[in-house]
Design a protein around this motif. Structure first.
Motif, PDB file in Angstrom:
ATOM      1  N   UNK A 143       0.830  -1.209   0.000  1.00 35.60           N
ATOM      2  CA  UNK A 143       0.000   0.000   0.000  1.00 35.60           C
ATOM      3  C   UNK A 143       0.863   1.257   0.000  1.00 35.60           C
ATOM      4  N   UNK A 144       1.912   1.261   0.818  1.00 37.31           N
ATOM      5  CA  UNK A 144       2.789   2.424   0.886  1.00 37.31           C
ATOM      6  C   UNK A 144       3.493   2.661  -0.437  1.00 37.31           C
ATOM      7  N   UNK A 145       3.956   1.582  -1.072  1.00 38.02           N
ATOM      8  CA  UNK A 145       4.663   1.714  -2.347  1.00 38.02           C
ATOM      9  C   UNK A 145       3.728   2.214  -3.447  1.00 38.02           C
ATOM     10  N   UNK A 146       2.441   1.862  -3.368  1.00 42.82           N
ATOM     11  CA  UNK A 146       1.508   2.340  -4.388  1.00 42.82           C
ATOM     12  C   UNK A 146       1.374   3.863  -4.375  1.00 42.82           C
ATOM     13  N   UNK A 147       1.723   4.475  -3.261  1.00 40.05           N
ATOM     14  CA  UNK A 147       1.729   5.937  -3.205  1.00 40.05           C
ATOM     15  C   UNK A 147       2.762   6.533  -4.163  1.00 40.05           C
ATOM     16  N   UNK A 148       3.774   5.734  -4.539  1.00 42.82           N
ATOM     17  CA  UNK A 148       4.829   6.220  -5.420  1.00 42.82           C
ATOM     18  C   UNK A 148       4.394   6.269  -6.888  1.00 42.82           C
ATOM     19  N   UNK A 149       3.268   5.673  -7.211  1.00 46.04           N
ATOM     20  CA  UNK A 149       2.806   5.602  -8.594  1.00 46.04           C
ATOM     21  C   UNK A 149       1.834   6.745  -8.858  1.00 46.04           C
ATOM     22  N   UNK A 150       2.248   7.713  -9.662  1.00 46.76           N
ATOM     23  CA  UNK A 150       1.427   8.890  -9.903  1.00 46.76           C
ATOM     24  C   UNK A 150       0.191   8.599 -10.740  1.00 46.76           C
ATOM     25  N   UNK A 151       0.092   7.387 -11.293  1.00 46.55           N
ATOM     26  CA  UNK A 151      -1.115   7.038 -12.028  1.00 46.55           C
ATOM     27  C   UNK A 151      -2.289   6.761 -11.091  1.00 46.55           C
ATOM     28  N   UNK A 152      -2.003   6.610  -9.808  1.00 45.50           N
ATOM     29  CA  UNK A 152      -3.051   6.367  -8.820  1.00 45.50           C
ATOM     30  C   UNK A 152      -3.363   7.677  -8.103  1.00 45.50           C
ATOM     31  N   UNK A 153      -4.583   8.155  -8.254  1.00 41.09           N
ATOM     32  CA  UNK A 153      -4.942   9.433  -7.640  1.00 41.09           C
ATOM     33  C   UNK A 153      -5.357   9.215  -6.181  1.00 41.09           C
ATOM     34  N   UNK A 154      -5.701  10.330  -5.519  1.00 41.75           N
ATOM     35  CA  UNK A 154      -6.023  10.276  -4.096  1.00 41.75           C
ATOM     36  C   UNK A 154      -7.239   9.391  -3.838  1.00 41.75           C
ATOM     37  N   UNK A 155      -8.249   9.491  -4.691  1.00 44.47           N
ATOM     38  CA  UNK A 155      -9.456   8.675  -4.503  1.00 44.47           C
ATOM     39  C   UNK A 155      -9.106   7.186  -4.568  1.00 44.47           C
ATOM     40  N   UNK A 156      -8.251   6.814  -5.508  1.00 46.89           N
ATOM     41  CA  UNK A 156      -7.852   5.418  -5.651  1.00 46.89           C
ATOM     42  C   UNK A 156      -7.107   4.938  -4.420  1.00 46.89           C
ATOM     43  N   UNK A 157      -6.214   5.768  -3.877  1.00 44.43           N
ATOM     44  CA  UNK A 157      -5.435   5.348  -2.719  1.00 44.43           C
ATOM     45  C   UNK A 157      -6.310   5.213  -1.477  1.00 44.43           C
ATOM     46  N   UNK A 158      -7.292   6.097  -1.319  1.00 41.27           N
ATOM     47  CA  UNK A 158      -8.206   5.957  -0.183  1.00 41.27           C
ATOM     48  C   UNK A 158      -9.027   4.670  -0.315  1.00 41.27           C
ATOM     49  N   UNK A 159      -9.470   4.394  -1.535  1.00 40.90           N
ATOM     50  CA  UNK A 159     -10.248   3.181  -1.768  1.00 40.90           C
ATOM     51  C   UNK A 159      -9.391   1.932  -1.565  1.00 40.90           C
ATOM     52  N   UNK A 160      -8.101   2.015  -1.944  1.00 45.36           N
ATOM     53  CA  UNK A 160      -7.198   0.872  -1.768  1.00 45.36           C
ATOM     54  C   UNK A 160      -7.057   0.518  -0.297  1.00 45.36           C
ATOM     55  N   UNK A 161      -6.878   1.533   0.543  1.00 50.48           N
ATOM     56  CA  UNK A 161      -6.746   1.266   1.981  1.00 50.48           C
ATOM     57  C   UNK A 161      -8.041   0.688   2.532  1.00 50.48           C
TER      58      UNK A 161
END
Length: 305
Positions: A143-161
């Protein structure tokens, strides 16, 4: 079997899977093997062959897909420098010959093409893999490493968690402030690249939902600030560890010598987030490629803690 042995077996398996990924550049595979050997000297064993059939073939005309598969299977129990380099040599020849299954195609999307969930979120292949395996430290690192991928926006990262948390009991710890996990800063004026890097380190110590979502907000803030002004061209120099690349400019990660042969990164509407401390240019390049090579990086980061 000890934890260290289990971890080595997982990294070996992921590296061998990367040999089957057409997107994995041969030069990058060689560089990743060097990284693995440097971090885990015991990961590579001495070359051995029980009989003539197990030996490395020296005649390229006899190399075919079945031969490659057999050598790869042998490498599972004889993860030796010689056998791995031979596999990469055979693989590269097949790529040059244009053989199906070895030639890279269009870059895969950042998320799985599988049907989206009710909220529209579709987990990445790697995150789904680690959640299915159920190892909490590795899921946190993914999950932390996915923050490094700029193709994933904030909404995607919140949903991932939220998705991972709903499937993995105990994934998030209660928010805590301590020596290596100091308080989050609410003043956006203080949200700089260095602040992001510091909070990323604190997340390793205290993987709480509040800290993760705070990092998502800081990341989005830095991306928006970077998009509001022209981005300077990146210099092809090796960034000093553990410094992070400025969020207001494209990532200047130095690429291996063969990087020009890889598919170009799709254009981003905003700059990528800073890199994690201690990540080499090779590891960053592997994360951008994705797939099995990214799994190797995630395992390296998770197991070295």
């Amino acid at each position: 079997m000890t934890t260290d042995t289990t971890n080595l077996l997982k990294m070996r398996k992921s590296f061998l899977e990367a040999l089957n990924d057409p997107q994995s550049d041969t030069g990058l595979l060689k560089d990743m093997l060097k990284e693995l050997k440097a971090a885990y000297p015991g990961i590579v064993v001495a070359y051995g062959a029980e009989d003539e059939q197990d030996a490395i073939g020296t005649t390229p005309s006899s190399w075919n897909e079945q031969y490659f598969s057999r050598q790869k299977k042998l490498a599972e129990r004889n993860f030796s420098q010689e056998r791995l380099e031979h596999l990469m040599q055979v693989r590269e020849l097949f790529r040059q010959q244009g053989r199906k299954g070895f030639v890279p195609g269009a870059r895969k999307a950042a998320v799985d093409p599988a049907p989206a969930l009710d909220n529209g979120y579709s987990p990445s292949t790697n995150l789904r893999k680690f959640v299915d395996e159920g190892d909490v430290p590795t899921i946190r690192m993914a999950l932390t490493v996915e923050l490094e991928d700029s193709r994933r926006d904030a909404r995607t990262m919140r949903a991932a968690l939220a998705w991972a948390k709903s499937r993995v009991p105990g994934l998030c710890e209660p928010y805590a402030e301590k020596a290596f996990a100091r308080a989050v800063e609410r003043d956006r004026q203080q949200w700089t690249e260095d602040y992001y890097g510091t909070q990323a380190v604190y997340l390793d110590t205290n993987f709480s939902e509040e800290r993760f979502l705070h990092l998502v907000d800081v990341r989005e803030h830095l991306r928006q600030q970077g998009a509001a002004k022209p981005a300077a061209p990146a210099a092809p120099t090796r960034p000093a560890a553990p410094a992070r690349a400025p969020a207001s400019a494209p990532r200047p990660a130095a690429q291996p010598a063969v990087a020009a042969a890889r598919p170009a990164q799709p254009p981003h509407r905003s700059p990528p987030p800073p890199a994690r401390p201690g990540m080499s240019p090779v590891m960053i390049a592997a994360l951008l490629i994705g797939g099995a090579l990214a799994v190797v990086v995630i395992l390296m980061l998770a197991f070295r803690k």
